[in-house]
Design an enzyme around this catalytic site. Structure first.
Site, PDB file in Angstrom:
ATOM      1  CE1 TYR A   1      -3.197  -2.963   0.882  1.00  0.00           C
ATOM      2  CE2 TYR A   1      -2.152  -3.061   3.042  1.00  0.00           C
ATOM      3  CZ  TYR A   1      -3.007  -3.602   2.105  1.00  0.00           C
ATOM      4  OH  TYR A   1      -3.685  -4.765   2.373  1.00  0.00           O
TER       5      TYR A   1
ATOM      6  CG  LEU B   1      -8.642  -0.061  -2.932  1.00  0.00           C
ATOM      7  CD1 LEU B   1      -8.751  -1.014  -4.111  1.00  0.00           C
ATOM      8  CD2 LEU B   1      -9.353   1.247  -3.247  1.00  0.00           C
TER       9      LEU B   1
ATOM     10  N   GLY C   1      -6.895  -6.436   3.206  1.00  0.00           N
ATOM     11  CA  GLY C   1      -6.737  -7.057   4.509  1.00  0.00           C
ATOM     12  C   GLY C   1      -6.426  -6.082   5.615  1.00  0.00           C
TER      13      GLY C   1
ATOM     14  CG  ASP D   1      -3.792   5.487  -8.914  1.00  0.00           C
ATOM     15  OD1 ASP D   1      -3.334   5.121  -7.819  1.00  0.00           O
ATOM     16  OD2 ASP D   1      -4.534   4.783  -9.620  1.00  0.00           O
TER      17      ASP D   1
END
Length: 539
Positions: A184, A199, A203, A293
């Site tokens: 991330y 997101l 996890g 991004d």
């Protein structure tokens, strides 16, 4: 740093992989001073677009740490990181993972032996603890923690801050203790805090929600500078009921050596160059972004969890591994191409009619998929598309699925375009799903978070799918083609070869560029040696 020609598996750490790249002429050292604010990423981006080598920036302004980037900038180097040489080997790995994902009783002695081999791989893949881990050679706690000592990049002019991009972000389920390892983005907020962008389905986000329900802080560790194979394993969204570290061990062919963190109850790869240890207090958030991004745009500003770091451990003379997002080609796109091969056998097991599938890099690695099926009945292309969308978590965000016959080479855009042009009637063969879940980074969606999907049936129509006869497909007898092959030299045409023509002859400029790069002489590594530095987290 020396560059011995050592076997790939003999040193499963970042430095061993860099030594391998240098021994193969695929690492360029840059000793000139370079600014991590915009300049470093701009240089690396240009080299990556040329198909150039990995880069080690040895003199980064503002930090004593050298920066490694573009290590996975070609599919070839991604394969090397996994101890492989050919893309087909990735499918062999995928077949073994498919056996573990949906095991079934073996049929015959051959399948028994195959399944037994996979179970033996599981035993070899178990992680073990390193009591004297290299990542604990230097330790900084409390007021000694200074994130500004790290050469954090700001890749794009509109980015809100400097970022960590290739760190393994490690958390544990506060109820079960099962770890999650994800990749991330983290954005610097102060000299000891960062926001983490994940997101809600990931996890780490699930663990944070559980911690909030239990009234606990969530412990977090960020391992920076690990062997790229572990990055690849952490980025693989395959729903196998295995621990993250066991899964990484299956990728590596050997168990991952872990080290217990100094201040949190987590384990990290013992060879990590830098480890950040901290906690998230549920509900404590700060604005994160905008940030460039993979879609090729700046993502918007979002309130994101704040990580407070209270300990930094590192190796002596650490190397900072990083990358950056943006419109392909980028390193993340190269990873996706390799993962595509691993997914294929798993998809075949879930959806038997799928013969092959391809996620083109220009389709942002997962926004467009081309799948080839062995078509046997009417409506099968629609069924295959629906099954594909639900097969793996990452395909939840695939907008376009093109279904073609197994005779089509799905990695040749010319054949795919022919299939669409010759086999599709838009009135009959376009299938649209409205208002399905999407990621908020897809600005093409009419409403962020919700978007449509389109399946294109470009297969040969059978039975009630067609209301009139189709012309017979053109073709020549195999015996005739073979006879011409044998006479090619006799006809005086041997100098033309028998391979595929230059795509540039037909207007495919991009393919021509890629082909020219592939046949060019490899760039030789610089002869300049690295300067001896002693990085420190004190700033």
């Amino acid at each position: 740093m020396p560059a011995p020609a050592i076997p790939q598996r003999s040193r499963r750490d970042l430095r061993g992989f860099m030594a391998l790249l240098e021994s193969r002429g695929q690492l360029r050292r840059i000793s000139a001073p370079v600014d991590p604010d915009l300049e470093l990423a701009a240089i690396a981006d240009r080299v990556l677009a040329m198909g150039g080598p990995a880069l080690l920036f040895e003199n980064v302004i503002g930090s004593p740490m050298p920066v490694a980037v573009n290590l996975l900038g070609t599919v070839e180097r991604v394969l090397w990181s996994m101890g492989m040489e050919e893309p087909q080997e990735l499918e062999t790995l995928g077949e073994r993972l498919a056996l573990l994902q949906q095991p079934r009783p073996p049929k015959g002695l051959k399948e028994v032996a195959r399944f037994g081999s996979v179970l033996f791989d599981l035993l070899k893949a178990r992680p073990d603890l390193d009591l004297t881990p290299p990542c604990h050679q230097e330790v900084f706690k409390g007021d000694q923690v200074n994130l500004d000592a790290l050469p954090l990049l700001r890749p794009w002019p509109g980015d809100a801050g400097r970022v960590v991009t290739l760190g393994l972000v490690i958390t544990k389920d506060p109820e079960t203790g099962v770890p999650n390892v994800g990749v991330y983005r983290l954005q610097r907020q102060s000299n000891n805090t960062m926001t983490v962008h994940w997101l809600s389905v990931r996890g780490g986000a699930r663990h944070l929600r559980k911690a909030a329900e239990m009234g606990k802080k969530l412990e977090v560790a960020v391992a920076i500078g690990v062997h790229p194979l572990l990055v690849m394993a952490a980025a693989t969204p395959i729903p196998v009921q295995l621990s993250e570290w066991l899964f990484a061990g299956l990728y590596a062919g050997e168990g991952v050596r872990l080290a217990k963190c100094k201040t949190v109850n987590l384990e990290v790869p013992s060879h990590s160059e830098v480890v950040l240890e901290g906690t998230i207090t549920p509900g404590e958030e700060l604005p994160d972004g905008p940030c460039g991004d993979h879609m090729g745009f700046y993502g918007g500003e979002e309130a994101s969890p704040l990580v407070r770091f209270h300990c930094v451990t590192q190796r002596r003379d650490p190397v900072f591994l990083t990358t950056f997002s943006g419109r392909p080609p980028k390193e993340e796109a190269m990873l996706a191409i390799a993962l595509n091969r691993i997914y294929t056998p798993i998809l075949r097991q879930q959806i038997p009619e799928i013969v092959d599938f391809f996620l083109p890099m220009e389709g942002l690695s997962y926004k467009l998929a081309v799948i080839a099926i062995d078509k046997a009945y009417p409506g099968q292309a629609k069924r295959a598309a629906m099954a594909f969308w639900s097969a793996l978590p990452q395909f939840t965000y695939t907008k376009f699925v093109v279904v073609v016959d197994k005779s089509i080479n799905i990695r040749d855009p010319r054949q795919v375009i022919w299939a669409i042009s010759a086999q599709v009637d838009p009135q009959r063969d376009l299938f649209v799903l409205e208002d399905t879940p999407f990621d908020s980074l897809d600005f093409a969606s009419e409403r962020l978070g919700l978007g449509g999907r389109l399946a294109i049936d470009a297969t040969t129509k059978v039975g009630p799918e067609k209301r009139h006869d189709w012309g017979e497909a053109l073709g020549r007898p195999a015996a005739l083609e073979e006879r011409i092959d044998q006479r090619w030299a006799e006809l005086g045409l041997a100098d033309l070869g028998k391979g595929e023509p230059d795509p540039a002859l037909f207007g495919y400029t991009l393919e021509h560029v890629l082909e020219r790069l592939a046949t060019a002489a490899p760039i030789q590594p610089s002869s300049k040696k690295s300067r001896a530095k002693k990085p420190s987290a004190k700033g």
